[in-house]
Design an enzyme around this catalytic site. Structure first.
Site: not given
Ligand code: FCB
Length: 778
Positions: A156, A354
Site C-alpha cells: 500500500e 487483504e
C-alpha cells in the site's frame, strides 16, 4: 464448479505484518522504526517469541499460504550499512517452520516500518531511500530466496506516502503535499529496483483499493452520475489508484496527474529511466480491499491533505452498514473492482492479499461468536467467486488477519483477527470466524447455509422466558423477577447477543452523549450561537445522541468541562467558541475524544473545524467596490488578534493587490463607537477616500455614522460595506451592503463533522461559502 466452490488450487491464507504482531522491538539488535517513534507499540502479539505457536494456529486453520512482512530495521537496523544477522535468523526460522508445516510463505518487504535512521535523512521523500530498499531486498533474498518463491515489495504505497507524509495520521506524521508526492514516486522506484534485485523469484506489489463512488452509487452501483460528480470520482481514482497502477503496469503516470504533482512538488524527482525501472514486469498484483471511497462534488470543500489536489470534493459518510472502523460494507464493489482491473490490465494476475473486518467482539462463556465478521467475509467471498466465474484471474484469498493486533494509529482497540488475543497474557483463542474459515478452506468453498446473528428470540429460548420478558430485561425495566433477569443476562452472555444500538453502546462504552461547549456570543455573533444550539441539537438528537450544553465563561467552567470530558461522560465535543478556542482546545484535544471546532483555530492543528470563507467574502466585497469605480479604499478592521479578522484583511488585501493598489488600514475594537472613530481617522488621513470596507457590520454602522457627521453622502461620496449580515444591516439608512456568513449551514456542517468523527471516518475541515448582499450603501 458448484455454486459455492472455488477453483482447484485456489490459494487460501491469511496476512499479517511485522510491526503489527512481532513486538520485541529492541530485541536481538533490531533498530528503531518510524512507528516506534510515532506510537508506542508495546509488545504487540509478541509473535517474535511465539511464532511457532502462531504457525500452529495457521495449521489448525488449514491455510496453504501465509503472507507476513519482514521488518527492515530488524535486518538492517539503520536502514543501510550493517546487517543484523540475528534478524535474518528469525525470518529463516519462521520460513523453515512454515515450510515444515506445509504452508507456502509469501514475504512482503515493506509494510510501513521504515528504519528511523533513514527517516532522519529525509525518509521516503528522499531518493536514496529507494536504493537502500533495493539493497535490503537483496540481503533478505540472498538468505531466503531459495525457500520463498513469491515476494511482495511494498504494501500500500498510497497509505505510506499520503497518510505518512500528506495528512500525517500515520508515521512519520509529516504534513506536506510535496513530500507525499515525492514519497509516492520513491516508493514506486523502490518497488522497481527491488523487483530487479529479487529475480528470478516471483515478485508482486500490493495496492490498497477503495473503489471510488458517490453516496448514490453505494446503493445502486450502476447509477449514472452528473458531470461534476463523475469528475470528482475520476480525480480521486487517479490519486488513489491510477497514480500507482499506470506507472507499474503501463510505464507512465496518468497525463492528468502530472500537473497536479508539479503544482505541489515540481517534477524534478521523476528522473529519466525511473519509469522503466518502475514498470518491470510483475508476476502478480496484490489487491487489498476493505471498503469503497465515497465522494461527491462540493465546490466549497478545501482539499483533503491525504489527497492533494482534491479541492471541491467532499468525502462522505453514507447511511449504510459499516464495520466498527466506520467503513461501509459493500461487497458488491469487489466484482466491480476486479472487472475493471481485468479489463484494463488483462495480462496481470491478481491475488486478494487483504480483506477482513473490525467488529466489537463479545467474549462469552462459550466462545466469541463473531457473526458479523463471518458474514462480512462470507459476503466478500461470494462476491469474489462471482468475479472468478466472470473470468477475473484471482489466484487466492488472504484474510486480514490471523490475530487481533496493533492497528497502526488506532492502537489495540481494533479487532481484525480470527483469533482473539488477550494482550495481558498473550493467550490466543479462536473466534467462531476461525472455525468457520477452517471449514471454508477444507471444502474449498462456501457452505450453503449462513450463520445467523442471535436474535432476542434465541436469547429468550435459551433463558426459558418469553420474548417480552427478555425484552424487558434488556430495556432495564424493574418489573422482572431477579431469577428471570439473571437467566436472561446469562443467555445474553453465552450467546454474545448484541441487540441494538443501546446495548451495543454498553459493549463499546459509548455514552451516546455529546458536549456542546459555548461561550457568550460576541457582538454580532448571537444569530450564529442560536443557530448552533438549534441545528446541532436537532441533527445530533436525530442521530440518537443526547446533548449536554456547557457554557465556558470562567476558568472554573473550563476546568469542569475538561473534567467532564476526561471522565468520558461524553463520546465527543463540539467547541463552539469562535475566536476563543485556545487553551481549552488544547486540553480537550489531549483527552483523545473526537473534537470539532467552530471557527478556524489560530494555530494550525489537526482538529477539524467549520468556518466561513472569510478570505473569499472580503475579496468579493472589495471587488464589488472596485467594480463600482471606487479607487481609494480604506479598511476598518478589528480586533486584529481574531483569525476571522486576519482572514478578512487578507481577502481585502489580495483583491487590492490584483487591482494594483494597497490597503489603507485603520484598526478598531469591535464596537460601533470604535468603528466611527476609525472611519474619522481614515477620512482625515485620506481626503480622497471613496470607499470603506469594514470587517464587521458593527464597525460599518459606526463608519456610516461618522460619514454622516463629516457631511459625506453615502454612497455618492463614500461607499461602505460590512461583513456578517446582522439584522441591523438591512435597517440602517442607507441600508448596508455586507457579506453574508450563513449561520444555519455552519451549524449543520458542525453537527455532520462531529458525526463523521464519531464514526471514526477520515474528516477534513469545512469552509462554508459566503454571499455578497448588495444594498444601498454601495
Ligand atoms: C491495511 C493495512 C493492514 C491493516 C488493514 C486493516 O490498509 O495494510 O496493515 O492495517 O489495513
Amino acid at each position: 464448479m458448484s455454486s459455492a466452490a472455488f477453483p482447484e488450487n485456489f490459494v487460501w491464507g491469511v496476512s499479517t505484518s511485522a510491526y503489527q504482531i512481532e513486538g520485541a522491538n529492541a530485541a536481538d539488535g533490531r533498530g528503531p522504526s518510524i512507528w516506534d517513534t510515532f506510537s508506542d507499540s508495546q509488545a504487540a502479539c509478541d509473535h517474535y517469541h511465539r511464532y511457532a505457536e502462531d504457525i500452529g494456529l495457521l495449521k489448525d486453520l488449514g491455510v496453504t499460504a501465509y503472507r507476513f512482512s519482514v521488518s527492515w530495521p530488524r535486518v538492517v537496523p539503520r536502514g543501510s550499512g550493517r546487517i543484523n544477522t540475528a534478524g535474518l535468523d528469525f525470518y529463516e526460522r519462521l520460513v523453515d517452520e512454515l515450510i515444515g508445516a506445509g504452508i507456502t510463505p509469501y514475504a512482503t518487504l515493506y509494510h510501513w516500518d521504515l528504519p528511523q535512521a533513514l527517516e532522519d535523512k529525509g525518509g521516503w521523500a528522499t531518493r536514496d531511500t529507494a536504493a537502500h530498499f533495493a539493497d535490503y531486498a537483496r540481503v533478505v533474498h540472498d538468505r531466503l530466496g531459495d525457500r520463498v518463491d513469491t515476494w511482495f515489495t511494498v504494501n500500500e504505497p498510497w497509505v505510506a506516502a499520503f497518510l505518512g507524509y500528506g495528512s500525517g495520521i500515520h508515521a512519520p506524521g509529516r504534513t506536506s503535499a510535496a513530500d507525499a508526492f515525492r514519497s509516492a514516486h520513491h516508493l514506486l522506484l523502490a518497488h522497481g529496483l527491488a523487483t530487479q534485485a529479487l529475480r528470478p523469484s516471483k515478485v508482486g506489489l500490493v495496492l490498497n483499493f477503495g473503489p471510488v463512488m458517490t453516496p448514490g452509487q453505494v446503493g445502486d452501483l450502476s447509477m449514472e452520475l452528473p458531470e461534476e460528480d463523475a469528475e470528482a470520482v475520476a480525480r480521486i481514482d487517479t490519486l488513489l489508484h491510477r497514480q500507482f497502477l499506470e506507472p507499474v503496469l503501463r510505464g507512465a503516470y496518468p497525463a492528468e496527474l502530472l500537473p497536479v504533482i508539479e503544482r505541489s512538488a515540481g517534477l524534478d524527482h521523476i528522473q529519466d529511466g525511473d519509469l522503466a525501472a518502475i514498470s518491470q514486469p510483475i508476476d502478480l498484483l496484490g489487491v487489498n480491499y476493505y471498503a469503497p471511497t465515497v465522494v461527491q462534488a462540493q465546490p466549497s470543500q478545501p482539499a483533503d491533505p491525504a489527497y492533494p489536489g482534491s479541492a471541491g470534493i467532499l468525502f462522505c459518510t453514507v447511511p449504510t452498514a459499516v464495520t466498527a472502523m466506520g467503513w461501509p460494507i459493500v461487497p458488491d464493489a469487489l466484482p466491480l473492482l476486479l472487472r475493471r482491473l481485468s479489463r484494463e490490465y488483462p495480462d496481470t494476475r491478481l491475488m486478494l492479499t487483504e480483506n477482513g473486518a473490525d467488529f466489537v467482539d463479545v467474549i462469552s462463556g462459550d466462545g466469541i461468536h463473531d457473526v458479523d465478521r463471518i458474514n462480512f467475509i462470507e459476503e466478500h467471498l461470494r462476491a469474489l467467486r462471482v468475479s472468478i466465474e466472470e473470468g477475473a484471474r484471482v489466484g487466492g484469498y488472504l484474510l486480514w488477519s490471523l490475530l487481533d493486533c496493533l492497528e497502526w494509529a488506532d492502537g489495540y482497540q481494533r479487532k481484525f483477527g480470527v483469533y482473539h488475543v488477550d494482550f495481558a497474557t498473550q493467550r490466543r483463542r479462536p473466534k467462531d470466524s476461525a472455525h468457520w474459515y477452517r471449514d471454508v478452506i477444507k471444502r474449498n468453498g462456501l457452505g450453503e447455509s449462513r450463520p445467523k446473528r442471535p436474535t432476542l428470540e434465541t436469547v429468550a429460548a435459551r433463558a426459558s422466558v418469553s420474548r417480552a420478558t427478555a425484552s424487558r430485561v434488556m430495556n432495564g425495566e424493574a418489573s422482572v423477577s431477579s431469577e428471570a433477569r439473571a437467566s436472561v443476562l446469562r443467555a445474553v452472555q453465552e450467546l454474545g447477543y448484541v441487540p441494538n444500538a443501546a446495548a451495543r453502546s454498553l459493549v463499546t462504552r459509548r455514552t451516546e452523549s455529546i458536549a456542546l461547549v459555548l461561550s457568550a456570543p460576541r457582538p454580532g455573533g448571537e444569530a450564529l450561537t442560536a443557530a448552533v444550539v438549534q441545528y446541532v441539537t436537532s441533527v445530533l438528537e436525530g442521530a440518537g445522541k443526547r446533548i449536554t450544553l456547557m457554557l465556558a465563561d470562567t476558568a472554573e467552567s473550563h476546568r469542569r468541562i475538561v473534567q467532564h470530558v476526561e471522565a468520558r461522560l461524553v463520546d465527543g465535543v463540539i467547541l463552539a467558541m469562535p475566536d476563543r478556542t485556545g487553551p481549552l482546545t488544547e486540553r480537550l484535544t489531549r483527552t483523545g475524544l473526537p473534537l470539532v471546532l467552530l471557527g478556524k483555530p489560530p494555530v494550525a492543528s489537526l482538529v477539524p473545524y467549520v468556518d466561513v470563507d472569510n478570505i473569499g467574502g472580503a475579496a468579493a466585497a472589495t471587488n464589488h467596490l472596485l467594480a463600482a469605480g471606487r479607487r481609494n479604499l480604506g479598511i476598518i478592521c478589528g480586533p486584529l488578534d481574531l483569525v476571522s479578522v486576519q482572514d478578512r484583511l487578507t481577502g481585502h488585501r489580495n483583491a487590492l493587490e490584483r487591482a494594483g493598489t494597497h490597503p489603507l488600514i485603520a484598526t478598531a475594537d469591535p464596537t460601533l463607537e470604535s468603528g466611527a472613530a476609525a472611519a474619522r481617522r481614515l477620512l482625515a488621513d485620506n481626503p480622497r477616500l471613496d470607499a470603506v470596507f469594514a470587517t464587521s457590520d458593527h464597525l460599518a454602522i459606526g463608519a456610516l455614522r461618522a460619514a454622516r457627521q463629516a457631511g459625506r453622502r453615502v454612497p455618492e461620496d463614500l461607499a461602505i460595506a460590512g461583513f456578517d449580515d446582522i439584522d441591523a444591516a438591512s435597517c440602517t439608512t442607507p441600508s448596508l451592503t455586507t457579506v453574508q456568513a450563513p449561520v444555519a449551514e455552519q451549524a449543520m456542517a458542525l453537527a455532520r463533522l462531529l458525526l463523521s468523527r464519531l464514526e471514526g471516518r477520515h474528516t477534513t475541515s469545512v469552509i462554508v461559502p459566503t454571499r455578497l448582499v448588495v444594498r444601498e450603501s454601495t
